[in-house]
Design a protein around this motif. Structure first.
Motif, mmCIF file in Angstrom:
data_model
loop_
_atom_site.group_PDB
_atom_site.id
_atom_site.type_symbol
_atom_site.label_atom_id
_atom_site.label_comp_id
_atom_site.label_asym_id
_atom_site.label_seq_id
_atom_site.Cartn_x
_atom_site.Cartn_y
_atom_site.Cartn_z
ATOM 1 N N ILE A 66 -20.141 60.150 -36.901
ATOM 2 C CA ILE A 66 -19.573 59.375 -37.997
ATOM 3 C C ILE A 66 -18.099 59.705 -38.181
ATOM 4 O O ILE A 66 -17.269 58.823 -38.442
ATOM 5 C CB ILE A 66 -20.362 59.642 -39.298
ATOM 6 C CG1 ILE A 66 -21.794 59.097 -39.168
ATOM 7 C CG2 ILE A 66 -19.666 59.008 -40.502
ATOM 8 C CD1 ILE A 66 -22.668 59.410 -40.365
ATOM 9 N N ALA A 67 -17.749 60.987 -38.032
ATOM 10 C CA ALA A 67 -16.346 61.392 -38.144
ATOM 11 C C ALA A 67 -15.500 60.750 -37.052
ATOM 12 O O ALA A 67 -14.359 60.340 -37.287
ATOM 13 C CB ALA A 67 -16.246 62.917 -38.075
ATOM 14 N N ALA A 68 -16.063 60.658 -35.838
ATOM 15 C CA ALA A 68 -15.338 60.021 -34.732
ATOM 16 C C ALA A 68 -15.128 58.531 -35.005
ATOM 17 O O ALA A 68 -14.055 57.979 -34.711
ATOM 18 C CB ALA A 68 -16.118 60.225 -33.430
ATOM 19 N N LEU A 69 -16.146 57.878 -35.587
ATOM 20 C CA LEU A 69 -16.007 56.465 -35.937
ATOM 21 C C LEU A 69 -14.920 56.264 -36.997
ATOM 22 O O LEU A 69 -14.109 55.341 -36.894
ATOM 23 C CB LEU A 69 -17.341 55.917 -36.455
ATOM 24 C CG LEU A 69 -18.409 55.516 -35.440
ATOM 25 C CD1 LEU A 69 -19.658 55.028 -36.162
ATOM 26 C CD2 LEU A 69 -17.897 54.432 -34.501
ATOM 27 N N SER A 70 -14.933 57.136 -38.003
ATOM 28 C CA SER A 70 -13.968 56.997 -39.093
ATOM 29 C C SER A 70 -12.539 57.249 -38.626
ATOM 30 O O SER A 70 -11.585 56.782 -39.252
ATOM 31 C CB SER A 70 -14.324 57.963 -40.232
ATOM 32 O OG SER A 70 -14.236 59.308 -39.793
ATOM 33 N N ALA A 71 -12.386 57.982 -37.527
ATOM 34 C CA ALA A 71 -11.053 58.234 -36.996
ATOM 35 C C ALA A 71 -10.462 56.987 -36.340
ATOM 36 O O ALA A 71 -9.249 56.842 -36.242
ATOM 37 C CB ALA A 71 -11.094 59.383 -35.993
ATOM 38 N N CYS A 72 -11.339 56.081 -35.898
ATOM 39 C CA CYS A 72 -10.895 54.865 -35.209
ATOM 40 C C CYS A 72 -10.991 53.620 -36.076
ATOM 41 O O CYS A 72 -10.242 52.663 -35.874
ATOM 42 C CB CYS A 72 -11.727 54.658 -33.942
ATOM 43 S SG CYS A 72 -11.631 56.012 -32.743
ATOM 44 N N PHE A 73 -11.940 53.625 -37.039
ATOM 45 C CA PHE A 73 -12.160 52.442 -37.859
ATOM 46 C C PHE A 73 -12.245 52.834 -39.331
ATOM 47 O O PHE A 73 -12.504 53.991 -39.662
ATOM 48 C CB PHE A 73 -13.466 51.733 -37.462
ATOM 49 C CG PHE A 73 -13.570 51.429 -35.995
ATOM 50 C CD1 PHE A 73 -12.961 50.308 -35.446
ATOM 51 C CD2 PHE A 73 -14.280 52.271 -35.143
ATOM 52 C CE1 PHE A 73 -13.064 50.031 -34.105
ATOM 53 C CE2 PHE A 73 -14.390 52.009 -33.800
ATOM 54 C CZ PHE A 73 -13.769 50.876 -33.267
ATOM 55 N N VAL A 74 -12.029 51.843 -40.186
ATOM 56 C CA VAL A 74 -12.208 52.045 -41.617
ATOM 57 C C VAL A 74 -13.682 51.826 -41.922
ATOM 58 O O VAL A 74 -14.194 50.713 -41.821
ATOM 59 C CB VAL A 74 -11.357 51.069 -42.444
ATOM 60 C CG1 VAL A 74 -11.625 51.266 -43.935
ATOM 61 C CG2 VAL A 74 -9.883 51.269 -42.129
#
Length: 256
Positions: free
Chosen positions: A22-30
């Motif tokens: 989830i942290a990796a997703l949040s680094a690329c997307f809102v």
């Protein structure tokens, strides 16, 4: 990982791996990491009744008892108590989501520490016209005696407010009534309150009307009792309400 349009459900048997993903997703997307209650839930009624309304009422009624020691559940339980008369399948699904949250946080409890600080501070908030079914607002407050949380409430207002200032002021009035009662109770117990209570409000209009300190919305603890919050904000406010793991408290006590 299940994806439907812009909704993603991530699950797994390793919590650290899920959190890292989830942290990796949040680094690329809102993205919004939802807490026990989705931020989009409104709970409006429709014609489809729950298959077993008695089960729903028993479940939500039981959850009400938990709010006596778990202020983080107050808003969600209050939301679903409004549908006791005509529960729908979606309400039962969301109520069971609360149960899953409770199961995952069984070790949380309200921490009360001995303190010589008897200053009363209250955080007050309102969600203007948050209910889509009747356009009424939800008001909430948390009251601290020194460092300890001693009172809280999440409740839909009885009348429709025509502005955010009006809804905030109504919520503020309810908070003042609670604080006044607490001062009276402390007086009967011969506990001296050293200074006037402080009420914190994040609405400038209501603040000007009442001449009390203004607080940023980011620091408004009453938010947890008036609206669904993101995962991060929910846990931030939950910690501020002094809900701690009993295991952690025991460890700290042994260290001292």
């Amino acid at each position: 990982m299940l994806v439907y349009v812009d909704d993603i459900l991530v699950t797994g048997n390793q919590e650290e791996a899920v959190s890292s993903f989830i942290a990796a997703l949040s680094a690329c997307f809102v993205i919004r990491d939802l807490a026990p209650l989705p931020t989009s839930v409104q709970g409006s009624s429709d014609s489809c009744a729950s298959p077993d309304p008695i089960e729903y009422r028993q479940l939500v009624g039981s959850l009400q008892y938990l709010t006596l020691t778990r202020p983080d559940l107050s808003f969600a339980v209050n939301k679903f108590c409004q549908h006791m008369h005509d529960p729908q399948p979606k309400h039962m699904v969301m109520a069971k989501r609360i149960l899953r949250y409770v199961k995952s946080t069984l070790d949380l409890g309200l921490l009360i520490n001995p303190s010589s600080d008897f200053t009363i501070q209250a955080f007050n908030d309102a969600d203007w016209a948050g209910s889509t079914s009747d356009r009424r607002s939800t008001g909430g407050y948390v009251v601290f005696l020194g460092p300890n949380l001693i009172s809280w409430q999440s409740k839909k207002q009885r009348t429709v407010a025509r502005s955010s200032t009006e809804s905030e002021y109504k919520a503020l009035a309810n908070c003042v009534a609670e604080v006044s009662w607490l001062r009276s109770l402390l007086s009967e117990l011969h506990v001296s309150v050293p200074s006037s209570p402080i009420l914190w409000c994040d609405n400038l209009g209501a603040t000007f009307l009442s001449s009390n300190p203004f607080i940023s919305t980011q620091d408004q603890l009453g938010d947890i009792l008036t609206k669904p919050l993101s995962h991060v904000r929910f846990h931030f406010f939950r910690d501020k309400l002094r809900l701690f793991s009993r295991m952690l408290s025991a460890c700290e006590g042994s260290i001292r």
